[in-house]
Design a protein around this motif. Structure first.
Motif, PDB file in Angstrom:
ATOM      1  N   SER A 108      43.148  35.267  55.254  1.00 49.54           N
ATOM      2  CA  SER A 108      42.765  34.199  54.330  1.00 49.54           C
ATOM      3  C   SER A 108      42.131  34.786  53.063  1.00 49.54           C
ATOM      4  CB  SER A 108      41.811  33.213  55.002  1.00 49.54           C
ATOM      5  OG  SER A 108      40.605  33.827  55.391  1.00 49.54           O
ATOM      6  N   LEU A 109      41.363  35.870  53.217  1.00 46.43           N
ATOM      7  CA  LEU A 109      40.772  36.521  52.048  1.00 46.43           C
ATOM      8  C   LEU A 109      41.836  37.113  51.136  1.00 46.43           C
ATOM      9  CD1 LEU A 109      37.573  38.382  53.296  1.00 46.43           C
ATOM     10  CD2 LEU A 109      37.716  36.711  51.462  1.00 46.43           C
ATOM     11  N   SER A 110      42.851  37.753  51.722  1.00 46.29           N
ATOM     12  CA  SER A 110      43.903  38.348  50.892  1.00 46.29           C
ATOM     13  C   SER A 110      44.732  37.270  50.203  1.00 46.29           C
ATOM     14  CB  SER A 110      44.814  39.247  51.743  1.00 46.29           C
ATOM     15  OG  SER A 110      45.528  38.496  52.705  1.00 46.29           O
ATOM     16  N   LEU A 111      44.906  36.112  50.849  1.00 40.79           N
ATOM     17  CA  LEU A 111      45.636  35.007  50.218  1.00 40.79           C
ATOM     18  C   LEU A 111      44.827  34.404  49.073  1.00 40.79           C
ATOM     19  CD1 LEU A 111      47.167  33.266  53.375  1.00 40.79           C
ATOM     20  CD2 LEU A 111      48.393  34.530  51.597  1.00 40.79           C
ATOM     21  N   ILE A 112      43.500  34.340  49.234  1.00 37.70           N
ATOM     22  CA  ILE A 112      42.652  33.864  48.135  1.00 37.70           C
ATOM     23  C   ILE A 112      42.722  34.839  46.963  1.00 37.70           C
ATOM     24  CG2 ILE A 112      40.252  33.510  47.428  1.00 37.70           C
ATOM     25  CD1 ILE A 112      39.731  32.249  50.148  1.00 37.70           C
ATOM     26  N   ALA A 113      42.693  36.151  47.275  1.00 36.40           N
ATOM     27  CA  ALA A 113      42.774  37.154  46.219  1.00 36.40           C
ATOM     28  C   ALA A 113      44.093  37.048  45.453  1.00 36.40           C
ATOM     29  CB  ALA A 113      42.620  38.553  46.816  1.00 36.40           C
ATOM     30  N   ALA A 114      45.174  36.728  46.169  1.00 37.21           N
ATOM     31  CA  ALA A 114      46.476  36.588  45.514  1.00 37.21           C
ATOM     32  C   ALA A 114      46.567  35.301  44.708  1.00 37.21           C
ATOM     33  CB  ALA A 114      47.595  36.629  46.560  1.00 37.21           C
ATOM     34  N   ALA A 115      45.958  34.232  45.219  1.00 36.39           N
ATOM     35  CA  ALA A 115      46.038  32.933  44.544  1.00 36.39           C
ATOM     36  C   ALA A 115      45.087  32.830  43.357  1.00 36.39           C
ATOM     37  CB  ALA A 115      45.748  31.807  45.543  1.00 36.39           C
ATOM     38  N   TYR A 116      44.000  33.625  43.362  1.00 39.81           N
ATOM     39  CA  TYR A 116      43.003  33.577  42.281  1.00 39.81           C
ATOM     40  C   TYR A 116      42.789  34.987  41.726  1.00 39.81           C
ATOM     41  CZ  TYR A 116      41.882  28.941  44.155  1.00 39.81           C
ATOM     42  OH  TYR A 116      41.947  27.642  44.596  1.00 39.81           O
ATOM     43  N   PRO A 117      43.684  35.457  40.869  1.00 40.16           N
ATOM     44  CA  PRO A 117      43.581  36.839  40.364  1.00 40.16           C
ATOM     45  C   PRO A 117      42.428  37.057  39.385  1.00 40.16           C
ATOM     46  CG  PRO A 117      45.404  35.680  39.307  1.00 40.16           C
ATOM     47  CD  PRO A 117      44.899  34.771  40.377  1.00 40.16           C
ATOM     48  N   VAL A 118      41.929  35.995  38.725  1.00 40.69           N
ATOM     49  CA  VAL A 118      40.822  36.133  37.786  1.00 40.69           C
ATOM     50  C   VAL A 118      39.514  36.229  38.566  1.00 40.69           C
ATOM     51  CG1 VAL A 118      39.596  35.082  35.846  1.00 40.69           C
ATOM     52  CG2 VAL A 118      42.085  34.826  36.040  1.00 40.69           C
ATOM     53  N   PRO A 119      38.692  37.285  38.334  1.00 37.15           N
ATOM     54  CA  PRO A 119      37.481  37.498  39.138  1.00 37.15           C
ATOM     55  C   PRO A 119      36.528  36.304  39.185  1.00 37.15           C
ATOM     56  CG  PRO A 119      37.963  39.447  37.845  1.00 37.15           C
ATOM     57  CD  PRO A 119      38.940  38.397  37.402  1.00 37.15           C
TER      58      PRO A 119
END
Length: 416
Positions: A108-119
Motif C-alpha cells: 500500500s505504501l508503494s502504491l501511494i508513492a506511485a500515485a502521489y509522486p509530489v513529496p
C-alpha cells in the motif's frame, strides 16, 4: 484518487485493527497469561518477521498484485480464525494471518508513492492513510470489547471479511507498478523468523536456554543482509534518518502495544470492567487518532518530521506516567488522551521520515522495514511488559514503558 486512497487505507486499517482487537477479548480466549501473550504475539510476530520480505515482493512483483493477494488471504484466514476450536489452533491461524497482513503494508505504501509522486502531496496522503489505519490500531480495544460482549469473541474475526471486500472494491484503480527482477532472500527470512520467535519464547515462557539460538539467528540475519539483493539492503542504512527512524518505530510500538496489553488486563481484573466497558475506557485514546494524523501530515509537509515526532513521544511518555501514578478515572481519561495524541503525531512523522530517506525504487522495502521494526517493538512490548506484570505491579510495569517512550523522544530528536 480519493477512492484509491480510501481502499489502500482500509487495507492497512485491517492490519492495525487485528493487532489490538483481540486485546480486550483475551480473558475470554484463555485464562492463561502465556496463552494470552501468544494469541496477541502470534500475529504480530509473523507480521514483523515477514514485512521485509513483503516489501521486497512488492517491489519485485508489483504493489497491486501483492496488495490484492494480501486482502483476499486476510479475509479467508479471518473467517477460519472465527471457527477456531482451541487456543493452539487460534495461535497458528493468527500466525498465518500475520503473514497476510505483512503483504498489505509495504504494497500500500508503494502504491501511494506511485500515485502521489509530489513529496508534499505524498505527505498529506500518508497523513490520511495513517489516520484511517491508526484508528484501526487504537479502535481495536473498543470494537473488540463491544463485539465480544454482544456476539462473542468469534465476531472480532468475522468483522474483517466485509471490510476486506470493501477495500478490494475501492482499490481496483490501483496503478500497476512495474515489477523488478530479483531473488528471494531465504536466508534472511528464515533467520529473521527464528530470531524473533526464540527471543519472544524466552521472554514469554522464561526459557532462557534458547537465547543462544536467538543470537546465532540474529548474527546470520545481519551477515545475510550484505548481499546486494538482501531483503534489507545495507545501503539504506547510509542515511542516519533511516536507522534512527527504525529504532524510534520499535520504541513507539513497544510502548503502545505493551501499554494496551497491561491496561486491558488491569481494567478487567483489577477494576472489574466488562469487555465492552474496557473497550469504552480506551475511547479517549481512540478519538485523537481519528483526526490528528491528518493534521500531522500537513504539519510534517510544512515543517518536517522532527518536531512532531519528538512531541508525539513526549506526549506518549507523559500519558503513560500519569496512568502509572494515579488510579483516578478522570486522570486515566486525560492520560489516555495524551497517549492517543502522541501516537497520532509520532507514527505519521516517522513514516514520512523513513520513506523519504530511501531511494524511490526502495520505497516498498523502506516502508516494510519501518513497519517491521514497529511490529518487532510490539512483540517485545507485550512479551517484556507481560513478563514484568507477572512479577510486579501494573504501576511499575507502566513506569518502565513510560521511561522507554521518554528515551524515544531523545532518539528522534537526534535522528529525524
Amino acid at each position: 484518487m480519493a477512492r484509491l486512497l480510501t481502499g489502500l487505507s482500509l487495507g492497512y486499517f485491517l492490519v492495525m485493527l487485528d493487532t489490538t482487537i483481540v486485546t480486550v477479548a483475551l480473558p475470554s480466549l484463555s485464562p492463561s497469561l502465556p496463552d494470552q501473550q501468544w494469541i496477541s504475539n502470534g500475529y504480530t510476530l509473523t507480521f514483523a518477521a515477514f514485512l521485509l520480505t513483503a516489501g521486497a515482493w512488492s517491489d519485485r512483483f508489483g504493489g497491486r498484485r501483492v496488495f490484492f493477494t494480501g486482502l483476499l488471504s486476510f479475509a479467508a484466514l479471518s473467517l477460519l480464525s472465527a471457527f477456531s476450536a482451541s487456543p493452539p489452533m487460534l495461535i497458528a491461524l493468527r500466525a498465518l494471518l500475520g503473514i497476510a497482513g505483512a503483504l498489505l503494508v509495504p504494497s500500500s505504501l508503494s502504491l501511494i508513492a506511485a500515485a502521489y509522486p509530489v513529496p508534499a502531496a505524498r505527505a498529506k496522503a500518508m497523513g490520511v492513510w495513517a489516520a484511517v489505519s491508526g484508528t484501526g490500531l487504537v479502535a481495536g480495544p473498543l470494537l473488540g470489547g463491544l463485539l465480544t460482549q454482544s456476539f462473542g469473541w468469534r465476531a472480532i474475526f468475522v468483522v474483517n471479511v466485509p471490510v476486506a471486500l470493501v477495500a478490494l472494491a475501492l482499490s481496483t484503480a490501483a496503478p500497476s507498478t512495474p515489477p523488478k527482477p530479483g531473488r528471494w532472500d531465504a536466508t534472511g527470512q528464515l533467520s529473521a523468523v527464528v530470531a524473533l520467535s526464540t527471543l519472544t519464547y524466552a521472554l514469554v515462557e522464561g526459557v532462557w536456554w534458547v537465547l543462544p539460538v536467538f543470537l546465532v539467528a540474529a548474527a546470520v540475519f545481519v551477515r545475510s543482509q550484505r548481499h546486494p539483493e538482501a531483503m534489507l539492503p545495507s545501503r539504506l542504512f547510509r542515511s542516519h534518518g533511516f536507522a534512527g527512524g527504525l529504532l524510534a518505530g520499535a520504541i513507539v510500538n513497544f510502548g503502545l502495544s505493551g501499554v494496551l496489553f497491561v491496561l486491558s488486563l488491569y481494567f478487567q481484573e483489577a477494576r472489574g470492567y466488562s469487555p465492552s466497558s474496557t473497550g469504552l475506557a480506551f475511547l479517549p485514546l481512540t478519538i485523537p487518532t481519528a483526526f490528528n494524523p491528518i493534521f500531522t501530515g500537513r504539519l510534517v509537509a510544512r515543517i518536517g518530521p522532527r518536531v512532531p515526532a519528538v512531541a508525539g513521544f513526549a506526549l506518549m511518555a507523559s500519558g503513560t506516567f500519569l496512568q502509572a501514578f494515579s488510579a483516578n478515572v478522570l486522570v486515566s481519561v486525560f492520560a489516555l488522551a495524551l497517549l492517543g495524541f502522541g501516537v497520532s503525531l509520532a507514527i505519521p512523522s516517522l513514516l514520512t521520515a523513513v520513506v523519504g530517506s530511501a531511494p524511490s525504487e526502495l520505497a516498498g522495502i523502506a516502508g516494510g522495514a519501518l513497519n517491521a521494526s514497529r511490529q518487532t517493538g510490539a512483540v517485545l512490548g507485550v512479551a517484556v511488559l507481560g513478563a514484568l506484570l507477572s512479577a510486579t505491579s501494573s504501576a511499575a510495569t507502566l513506569t518502565v514503558a513510560g521511561a522507554l517512550l521518554l528515551l524515544g523522544a531523545f532518539t528522534v530528536s537526534g535522528t529525524t
